[in-house]
Design an enzyme around this catalytic site. Sequence first.
Site, PDB file in Angstrom:
ATOM      1  CG  ASP A  65      -2.268   0.826   0.764  1.00  0.00           C
ATOM      2  OD1 ASP A  65      -2.815   1.573   0.192  1.00  0.00           O
ATOM      3  OD2 ASP A  65      -2.316   1.184   2.314  1.00  0.00           O
TER       4      ASP A  65
ATOM      5  CG  ASP B 140      -3.795   3.705  -3.575  1.00  0.00           C
ATOM      6  OD1 ASP B 140      -4.351   3.049  -3.556  1.00  0.00           O
ATOM      7  OD2 ASP B 140      -3.621   4.536  -1.977  1.00  0.00           O
ATOM      8  CD  GLU B 141      -5.348  -1.053  -1.437  1.00  0.00           C
ATOM      9  OE1 GLU B 141      -5.299  -1.358  -0.886  1.00  0.00           O
ATOM     10  OE2 GLU B 141      -6.173  -0.367  -1.501  1.00  0.00           O
TER      11      GLU B 141
END
Length: 364
Positions: A14, A108-109
Amino acid sequence: MEIDNQYRKIIHIDMDAFYASVEQLDDPDLRGKPVVVGGGGERGVVSAASYEARKFGVRSAMSGAIARKKCPHIIFVPPRFERYKEISQKIRSIFHEYTHLVEPLSLDEAYLDVTVNKKGNPSASLIAKEIRQRIFNELNLNASAGISNSKFVAKIASDINKPNGQKTIPPEDVIEFLEELPIKKFFGIGNVTAAKMYNLGIFTGMDLKLKSEEFLTQNFKSSGAHYYNIVRGNFYSQVKPNRERKSVAAEHTFITNLTSEIFMLEKLEKISKELEKRLVKSKVSGKTITLKIKYSDFTTQTRSKTLPFFVKENAILLETVKELLFQEKVMNSVRLLGISVTNLNINSKKKPEKPINVQLKFEF
């Protein structure tokens, strides 16, 4: 030997305050300052906040006006999604150097299954540390990680030592970890559900574990069985590199609140046309149409209808949304309207997964 699901090695990566961190990366003048990606006007919404802004209580999904009250010297920057996508692709390229089992959740993850990996490294913890270091060395951005034998626990773990840290929960510690975990920390349990659990005397995983499946089903309907299983470690969904799209949506936040259904219909016509374009571009259609209404007090209501056939045409979308709009009276002024289509006609047939052969020693 075919691997048992409980011995899989899953990493959840993350990125830390990703959008805001990219802005600070590209503009040195923003570094060390409270930065928000999003609109700072009366109708603006925070998409992401730097850790400097979070110290003042600024959070994503907060209105820009409230963010400014909490932090008067806050700096608002408009989002640049093409830039975020560019950086995200570079991050994913790093992931794929370690495993082909990468399941992105957003820009983003992502989840990575490194049970069998391209580096031949038996330690998922060391792989996570190496990936985080490479992201920093090559992109000058920080990432956090969670490591465990399931996606569920790995995602919870990635939040424990944020920012720029990681946490490993080995298989033998999973049950104890879940029993001691505050109920609000369970992924998927939001404020409303947590409040209901508090009223029922459920404050920790152990409290949840002491409730019967029948009790949980009575109080949480279809989610009851899910809660019953997760606290017992019964969750082993596998990392899926090709995640199917589950919905297509379009929505709009208005400069001035809408108080009349007539005005709402005008906006919904434009939204449904945009949704049709997105469905056509995605080459999908769906059966379930949902109208999303966010009121001026930020409460959200959804109304859905499932049709007996797949649709993507604006005329049918709009006709269905009209029916949903007048299903019951809109009792408050409206700041946002949205339409989504789910139950898509994507072929969901899966190829059987190949067995994974591993050694008997499992090092986390």
